[in-house]
Design a protein around this motif. Sequence first.
Motif, PDB file in Angstrom:
ATOM      1  N   LEU A  82       0.810  -1.211   0.000  1.00  0.00           N
ATOM      2  CA  LEU A  82       0.000   0.000   0.000  1.00  0.00           C
ATOM      3  C   LEU A  82       0.844   1.263   0.000  1.00  0.00           C
ATOM      4  O   LEU A  82       0.367   2.324  -0.351  1.00  0.00           O
ATOM      5  N   LYS A  83       2.116   1.164   0.391  1.00  0.00           N
ATOM      6  CA  LYS A  83       2.979   2.344   0.386  1.00  0.00           C
ATOM      7  C   LYS A  83       3.225   2.823  -1.039  1.00  0.00           C
ATOM      8  O   LYS A  83       3.336   4.007  -1.288  1.00  0.00           O
ATOM      9  N   ASP A  84       3.341   1.874  -1.976  1.00  0.00           N
ATOM     10  CA  ASP A  84       3.622   2.220  -3.355  1.00  0.00           C
ATOM     11  C   ASP A  84       2.379   2.682  -4.101  1.00  0.00           C
ATOM     12  O   ASP A  84       2.468   3.299  -5.142  1.00  0.00           O
ATOM     13  N   LYS A  85       1.235   2.388  -3.553  1.00  0.00           N
ATOM     14  CA  LYS A  85      -0.013   2.706  -4.230  1.00  0.00           C
ATOM     15  C   LYS A  85      -0.469   4.098  -3.818  1.00  0.00           C
ATOM     16  O   LYS A  85      -0.613   4.388  -2.659  1.00  0.00           O
ATOM     17  N   ARG A  86      -0.684   4.951  -4.794  1.00  0.00           N
ATOM     18  CA  ARG A  86      -1.145   6.302  -4.514  1.00  0.00           C
ATOM     19  C   ARG A  86      -2.645   6.347  -4.693  1.00  0.00           C
ATOM     20  O   ARG A  86      -3.177   5.907  -5.690  1.00  0.00           O
ATOM     21  N   ILE A  87      -3.316   6.899  -3.738  1.00  0.00           N
ATOM     22  CA  ILE A  87      -4.758   7.018  -3.795  1.00  0.00           C
ATOM     23  C   ILE A  87      -5.087   8.378  -4.379  1.00  0.00           C
ATOM     24  O   ILE A  87      -4.603   9.404  -3.903  1.00  0.00           O
ATOM     25  N   ARG A  88      -5.900   8.362  -5.415  1.00  0.00           N
ATOM     26  CA  ARG A  88      -6.287   9.623  -6.042  1.00  0.00           C
ATOM     27  C   ARG A  88      -7.424  10.240  -5.246  1.00  0.00           C
ATOM     28  O   ARG A  88      -8.413   9.614  -4.948  1.00  0.00           O
ATOM     29  N   THR A  89      -7.228  11.490  -4.900  1.00  0.00           N
ATOM     30  CA  THR A  89      -8.270  12.206  -4.159  1.00  0.00           C
ATOM     31  C   THR A  89      -8.467  13.560  -4.808  1.00  0.00           C
ATOM     32  O   THR A  89      -7.693  13.989  -5.657  1.00  0.00           O
ATOM     33  N   ASN A  90      -9.488  14.237  -4.397  1.00  0.00           N
ATOM     34  CA  ASN A  90      -9.679  15.606  -4.837  1.00  0.00           C
ATOM     35  C   ASN A  90      -8.580  16.465  -4.230  1.00  0.00           C
ATOM     36  O   ASN A  90      -7.835  16.034  -3.348  1.00  0.00           O
ATOM     37  N   HIS A  91      -8.506  17.684  -4.699  1.00  0.00           N
ATOM     38  CA  HIS A  91      -7.481  18.597  -4.209  1.00  0.00           C
ATOM     39  C   HIS A  91      -7.551  18.706  -2.687  1.00  0.00           C
ATOM     40  O   HIS A  91      -8.596  18.982  -2.116  1.00  0.00           O
ATOM     41  N   GLU A  92      -6.439  18.443  -2.075  1.00  0.00           N
ATOM     42  CA  GLU A  92      -6.387  18.538  -0.619  1.00  0.00           C
ATOM     43  C   GLU A  92      -5.796  19.888  -0.242  1.00  0.00           C
ATOM     44  O   GLU A  92      -4.743  20.273  -0.748  1.00  0.00           O
ATOM     45  N   ARG A  93      -6.462  20.602   0.621  1.00  0.00           N
ATOM     46  CA  ARG A  93      -5.957  21.903   1.056  1.00  0.00           C
ATOM     47  C   ARG A  93      -4.884  21.708   2.106  1.00  0.00           C
ATOM     48  O   ARG A  93      -5.052  20.960   3.061  1.00  0.00           O
ATOM     49  N   LYS A  94      -3.814  22.392   1.887  1.00  0.00           N
ATOM     50  CA  LYS A  94      -2.743  22.358   2.878  1.00  0.00           C
ATOM     51  C   LYS A  94      -2.931  23.578   3.773  1.00  0.00           C
ATOM     52  O   LYS A  94      -3.018  24.703   3.294  1.00  0.00           O
ATOM     53  N   THR A  95      -2.982  23.338   5.048  1.00  0.00           N
ATOM     54  CA  THR A  95      -3.130  24.463   5.968  1.00  0.00           C
ATOM     55  C   THR A  95      -1.769  25.119   6.144  1.00  0.00           C
ATOM     56  O   THR A  95      -0.772  24.454   6.423  1.00  0.00           O
ATOM     57  N   LEU A  96      -1.758  26.426   5.945  1.00  0.00           N
ATOM     58  CA  LEU A  96      -0.522  27.172   6.087  1.00  0.00           C
ATOM     59  C   LEU A  96      -0.363  27.629   7.528  1.00  0.00           C
ATOM     60  O   LEU A  96      -1.342  27.946   8.216  1.00  0.00           O
ATOM     61  N   THR A  97       0.873  27.657   7.949  1.00  0.00           N
ATOM     62  CA  THR A  97       1.124  28.225   9.264  1.00  0.00           C
ATOM     63  C   THR A  97       0.947  29.738   9.150  1.00  0.00           C
ATOM     64  O   THR A  97       0.871  30.294   8.054  1.00  0.00           O
ATOM     65  N   ALA A 101       1.528  32.018   5.752  1.00  0.00           N
ATOM     66  CA  ALA A 101       0.458  32.856   5.206  1.00  0.00           C
ATOM     67  C   ALA A 101       0.930  34.302   5.089  1.00  0.00           C
ATOM     68  O   ALA A 101       0.661  34.976   4.085  1.00  0.00           O
ATOM     69  N   ALA A 102       1.641  34.776   6.119  1.00  0.00           N
ATOM     70  CA  ALA A 102       2.141  36.155   6.087  1.00  0.00           C
ATOM     71  C   ALA A 102       3.161  36.337   4.968  1.00  0.00           C
ATOM     72  O   ALA A 102       3.145  37.353   4.259  1.00  0.00           O
ATOM     73  N   GLU A 103       4.037  35.361   4.800  1.00  0.00           N
ATOM     74  CA  GLU A 103       5.026  35.450   3.726  1.00  0.00           C
ATOM     75  C   GLU A 103       4.363  35.454   2.353  1.00  0.00           C
ATOM     76  O   GLU A 103       4.789  36.183   1.452  1.00  0.00           O
ATOM     77  N   ALA A 108       2.788  38.684  -2.378  1.00  0.00           N
ATOM     78  CA  ALA A 108       1.764  39.218  -3.278  1.00  0.00           C
ATOM     79  C   ALA A 108       1.800  40.747  -3.285  1.00  0.00           C
ATOM     80  O   ALA A 108       1.658  41.378  -4.333  1.00  0.00           O
ATOM     81  N   LEU A 109       2.010  41.347  -2.096  1.00  0.00           N
ATOM     82  CA  LEU A 109       2.121  42.805  -2.023  1.00  0.00           C
ATOM     83  C   LEU A 109       3.346  43.290  -2.781  1.00  0.00           C
ATOM     84  O   LEU A 109       3.285  44.282  -3.509  1.00  0.00           O
ATOM     85  N   GLN A 110       4.451  42.597  -2.599  1.00  0.00           N
ATOM     86  CA  GLN A 110       5.685  42.979  -3.295  1.00  0.00           C
ATOM     87  C   GLN A 110       5.472  42.922  -4.805  1.00  0.00           C
ATOM     88  O   GLN A 110       5.906  43.802  -5.532  1.00  0.00           O
TER      89      GLN A 110
END
Length: 120
Positions: A82-97, A101-103, A108-110
């Motif tokens: 199962l380690k080699d098998k990738r499960i396809r999922t919808n876009h997963e949101r990565k939570t930013l620290t 987020a500030a960077e 974007a401002l720069q």
Amino acid sequence: MIELKEQIEEARARVAHCRIKAERPSARLEDEYALEKARTRLLTLELKELRQEGVKSGLKQSERKSVSNGMHPAARKGAVDLKDKRIRTNHERKTLTVRQAAEKKFAALQKGVTSSKEGC
């Protein structure tokens, strides 16, 4: 069971006969269709035989299901890692620290500031 084996032998003979006809240079489309039909019949009979053997040998229900579902033998036995098998999922949101987020906002401002200076 004996009748099924006889049907399988007849189907194999039919496949061989149709293959010879389909491989001729003067073969028609109907010959190729007959070959595909014979192959399908043979596969159906062989699958039926496998299922009957599974019932007679007393396979577990899960093993019988995997045979009937057409799963790969390695997958049936759990040999797929199962380690080699990738499960396809919808876009997963990565939570930013907070810092990430500030960077991102600062970048974007720069970008906005530099693009407005170039436009002048």
